[in-house]
Design a protein around this motif. Structure first.
Motif, PDB file in Angstrom:
ATOM      1  N   ALA A  95       0.916  -1.193  -0.132  1.00 42.36           N
ATOM      2  CA  ALA A  95      -0.093  -0.003   0.025  1.00 42.36           C
ATOM      3  C   ALA A  95       1.089   1.212   0.003  1.00 42.36           C
ATOM      4  CB  ALA A  95      -0.703  -0.003   1.346  1.00 42.36           C
ATOM      5  N   PRO A  96       0.542   2.444  -0.350  1.00 42.91           N
ATOM      6  CA  PRO A  96      -1.097   2.663  -1.056  1.00 42.91           C
ATOM      7  C   PRO A  96      -1.171   2.054  -2.270  1.00 42.91           C
ATOM      8  CG  PRO A  96       0.526   4.653  -0.830  1.00 42.91           C
ATOM      9  CD  PRO A  96       1.176   3.601  -0.357  1.00 42.91           C
ATOM     10  N   GLY A  97      -0.212   1.891  -3.057  1.00 44.10           N
ATOM     11  CA  GLY A  97      -0.528   1.042  -4.568  1.00 44.10           C
ATOM     12  C   GLY A  97      -1.314   1.977  -5.261  1.00 44.10           C
ATOM     13  N   VAL A  98      -2.321   1.384  -5.843  1.00 42.78           N
ATOM     14  CA  VAL A  98      -3.154   1.869  -6.934  1.00 42.78           C
ATOM     15  C   VAL A  98      -4.119   3.012  -5.899  1.00 42.78           C
ATOM     16  CG1 VAL A  98      -3.335   0.170  -8.623  1.00 42.78           C
ATOM     17  CG2 VAL A  98      -4.864   0.110  -6.805  1.00 42.78           C
ATOM     18  N   TYR A  99      -4.096   3.115  -4.988  1.00 46.36           N
ATOM     19  CA  TYR A  99      -4.844   3.810  -4.039  1.00 46.36           C
ATOM     20  C   TYR A  99      -3.975   5.180  -3.645  1.00 46.36           C
ATOM     21  CZ  TYR A  99      -7.518  -0.188  -4.155  1.00 46.36           C
ATOM     22  OH  TYR A  99      -8.418  -1.362  -4.720  1.00 46.36           O
ATOM     23  N   SER A 100      -2.906   5.274  -4.240  1.00 49.07           N
ATOM     24  CA  SER A 100      -1.992   6.370  -3.757  1.00 49.07           C
ATOM     25  C   SER A 100      -2.690   7.778  -3.848  1.00 49.07           C
ATOM     26  CB  SER A 100      -0.630   6.313  -4.754  1.00 49.07           C
ATOM     27  OG  SER A 100       0.076   5.169  -4.353  1.00 49.07           O
ATOM     28  N   ALA A 101      -3.339   7.959  -4.739  1.00 50.21           N
ATOM     29  CA  ALA A 101      -3.901   9.583  -4.751  1.00 50.21           C
ATOM     30  C   ALA A 101      -5.078   9.632  -3.864  1.00 50.21           C
ATOM     31  CB  ALA A 101      -4.560   9.790  -6.414  1.00 50.21           C
ATOM     32  N   ARG A 102      -5.750   8.649  -3.264  1.00 53.16           N
ATOM     33  CA  ARG A 102      -6.656   8.640  -2.400  1.00 53.16           C
ATOM     34  C   ARG A 102      -6.594   7.837  -1.057  1.00 53.16           C
ATOM     35  NH1 ARG A 102     -10.005   3.990  -5.821  1.00 53.16           N
ATOM     36  NH2 ARG A 102      -8.469   4.000  -7.466  1.00 53.16           N
ATOM     37  N   TYR A 103      -5.181   7.806  -0.601  1.00 49.72           N
ATOM     38  CA  TYR A 103      -5.000   6.862   0.355  1.00 49.72           C
ATOM     39  C   TYR A 103      -5.584   7.356   1.713  1.00 49.72           C
ATOM     40  CZ  TYR A 103      -1.982   3.893   3.215  1.00 49.72           C
ATOM     41  OH  TYR A 103      -1.607   2.760   4.023  1.00 49.72           O
ATOM     42  N   ALA A 104      -5.577   8.888   1.839  1.00 44.25           N
ATOM     43  CA  ALA A 104      -6.113   9.453   3.196  1.00 44.25           C
ATOM     44  C   ALA A 104      -7.668   9.671   2.698  1.00 44.25           C
ATOM     45  CB  ALA A 104      -5.363  10.528   3.623  1.00 44.25           C
ATOM     46  N   GLY A 105      -8.354   9.291   1.940  1.00 44.76           N
ATOM     47  CA  GLY A 105      -9.667   9.581   1.599  1.00 44.76           C
ATOM     48  C   GLY A 105      -9.707  10.328   0.309  1.00 44.76           C
ATOM     49  N   GLY A 107     -10.506  12.719  -2.355  1.00 43.65           N
ATOM     50  CA  GLY A 107     -10.164  14.378  -2.436  1.00 43.65           C
ATOM     51  C   GLY A 107      -9.261  14.575  -1.533  1.00 43.65           C
ATOM     52  N   CYS A 108      -8.528  13.888  -0.909  1.00 45.32           N
ATOM     53  CA  CYS A 108      -7.460  14.373   0.000  1.00 45.32           C
ATOM     54  C   CYS A 108      -6.257  14.854  -0.722  1.00 45.32           C
ATOM     55  CB  CYS A 108      -7.067  13.375   0.976  1.00 45.32           C
ATOM     56  SG  CYS A 108      -6.213  11.832   0.027  1.00 45.32           S
ATOM     57  N   THR A 109      -5.406  15.758  -0.018  1.00 43.15           N
ATOM     58  CA  THR A 109      -4.282  16.490  -0.421  1.00 43.15           C
ATOM     59  C   THR A 109      -3.262  15.361  -0.486  1.00 43.15           C
ATOM     60  OG1 THR A 109      -3.619  17.209   1.803  1.00 43.15           O
ATOM     61  CG2 THR A 109      -4.994  18.693   0.392  1.00 43.15           C
ATOM     62  N   ASP A 110      -1.945  15.838  -1.136  1.00 39.12           N
ATOM     63  CA  ASP A 110      -0.763  15.207  -1.157  1.00 39.12           C
ATOM     64  C   ASP A 110      -0.329  15.013   0.360  1.00 39.12           C
ATOM     65  OD1 ASP A 110      -0.974  14.912  -3.922  1.00 39.12           O
ATOM     66  OD2 ASP A 110       0.664  16.062  -4.426  1.00 39.12           O
ATOM     67  N   GLU A 111      -0.325  16.150   1.086  1.00 42.90           N
ATOM     68  CA  GLU A 111       0.034  16.330   2.295  1.00 42.90           C
ATOM     69  C   GLU A 111      -0.406  15.346   3.221  1.00 42.90           C
ATOM     70  OE1 GLU A 111      -0.596  18.952   0.463  1.00 42.90           O
ATOM     71  OE2 GLU A 111       1.278  19.501  -0.001  1.00 42.90           O
ATOM     72  N   ALA A 112      -1.764  15.038   3.118  1.00 37.54           N
ATOM     73  CA  ALA A 112      -2.394  14.282   4.068  1.00 37.54           C
ATOM     74  C   ALA A 112      -2.368  12.746   3.676  1.00 37.54           C
ATOM     75  CB  ALA A 112      -3.975  14.303   3.739  1.00 37.54           C
ATOM     76  N   ASN A 113      -1.819  12.518   2.506  1.00 38.84           N
ATOM     77  CA  ASN A 113      -1.563  10.913   1.949  1.00 38.84           C
ATOM     78  C   ASN A 113      -0.073  10.718   2.496  1.00 38.84           C
ATOM     79  OD1 ASN A 113      -3.639  10.399   0.356  1.00 38.84           O
ATOM     80  ND2 ASN A 113      -2.968  11.513  -1.357  1.00 38.84           N
ATOM     81  N   GLY A 166       9.055  18.641  -6.320  1.00 34.47           N
ATOM     82  CA  GLY A 166       8.209  17.134  -6.762  1.00 34.47           C
ATOM     83  C   GLY A 166       7.009  17.324  -6.401  1.00 34.47           C
ATOM     84  N   PHE A 167       6.250  16.452  -6.042  1.00 37.94           N
ATOM     85  CA  PHE A 167       4.842  16.488  -5.672  1.00 37.94           C
ATOM     86  C   PHE A 167       4.493  15.049  -4.904  1.00 37.94           C
ATOM     87  CE2 PHE A 167       2.694  13.595  -8.849  1.00 37.94           C
ATOM     88  CZ  PHE A 167       3.643  13.312  -9.757  1.00 37.94           C
ATOM     89  N   GLY A 168       3.345  14.913  -4.545  1.00 40.35           N
ATOM     90  CA  GLY A 168       2.736  13.625  -4.224  1.00 40.35           C
ATOM     91  C   GLY A 168       3.922  13.297  -2.858  1.00 40.35           C
ATOM     92  N   TYR A 169       4.304  11.826  -2.972  1.00 43.54           N
ATOM     93  CA  TYR A 169       4.998  11.396  -2.166  1.00 43.54           C
ATOM     94  C   TYR A 169       6.541  11.805  -2.204  1.00 43.54           C
ATOM     95  CZ  TYR A 169       0.867   8.645  -1.136  1.00 43.54           C
ATOM     96  OH  TYR A 169      -0.602   8.481  -0.917  1.00 43.54           O
ATOM     97  N   ASP A 170       6.565  12.567  -3.218  1.00 41.14           N
ATOM     98  CA  ASP A 170       8.163  12.869  -3.576  1.00 41.14           C
ATOM     99  C   ASP A 170       9.194  13.266  -2.172  1.00 41.14           C
ATOM    100  OD1 ASP A 170       8.516  12.142  -6.163  1.00 41.14           O
ATOM    101  OD2 ASP A 170       8.077  14.046  -6.844  1.00 41.14           O
TER     102      ASP A 170
END
Ligand code: ITT
Length: 211
Positions: A95-105, A107-113, A166-170
């Protein structure tokens, strides 16, 4: 026969080839435009209200990438490129795998993930912090997938958010051989080794053969 009436897919020399990305993630678009260079015009579906929102119902990157590329290519002419990507953390069962963009729910932000991954990994020592980014690119035309390309970069999770790039989990991912995160390393460095750049290299070869 006049040149413009031939069936050749080669653009006239004065035209730049165009690629439509089936994404509304501007970071992906920017990275792909940067990596493909100025000889190609890259656009995405942001603001194209007539194009559908593609539901990512797949359980693999391949499935979701195909869904996006095929779904958008049914509504436009020419080829469409989709990118499905994400972070796999071994200690979290990939995890978060294919759910990376929505791991924290939804519409969540990159920071929340990012914060959620760090929270779940709190106290885990370096030996069990292995992770990787994966990217699958799908090219489709008229609702049919023509090709798939896969790219992976192995690495390790940092213990805290580091860097602004970067962005996301960078900011929490250190690629193998580096002590800095993708958030700290220069973008040019990320582009030489990232999951996206590795998949894109294969796409470039495929595209060059086709045109
Ligand atoms: P589209 O579906 O519209 O393309 P998305 O952001 O929802 O946009 P994905 O479903 O493929 O795309 O989710 C990818 C997520 O994985 C992305 O939102 C980031 O959180 C993460 N990710 C992918 N590539 C990344 C990269 O290069 N650096 C950091 N995080 C990345």
């Amino acid at each position: 026969m006049r040149p413009e009436n031939t069936a050749s897919a080669k653009p006239l020399s004065s035209e730049k080839p165009k690629i439509l990305l089936a994404t509304r993630n501007r970071h992906k678009t920017l990275e792909i435009q940067t990596m493909l260079g100025e000889g190609v015009i890259v656009s995405d579906v942001t603001g194209m209200a007539h194009l559908p929102e593609i539901e990512e119902t797949g359980v693999t990157f391949e499935e979701n990438s195909k869904l996006k590329a095929e779904g958008i290519s049914r509504h436009v002419s020419g080829i469409v490129l989709a990118d499905d990507s994400g972070l796999e953390v071994d200690a979290l069962g990939r995890a978060p795998g294919v759910y990376s963009a929505r791991y924290a729910g939804p519409g969540c932000t990159d920071e929340a993930n990012t914060a959620l991954v760090l929270k779940k990994m709190k106290g885990f020592p370096d030996e069990v912090r292995s992770a990787r980014f994966r990217c699958v690119l799908a090219v489709a035309e008229n609702g049919t997938t023509l090709a798939l390309f896969d790219g992976t970069i192995e690495g390790m999770l940092a213990h805290e958010v580091r860097g602004e790039g970067g962005f996301g989990y960078d900011p929490i991912f250190m690629p193998e051989g580096h002590q800095q995160t993708f958030g700290e390393l220069p973008a040019e460095m990320k582009h030489t080794m990232s999951h996206r750049s590795r998949a894109l290299q294969q796409f470039r070869k495929w595209w060059a053969m086709r045109t």
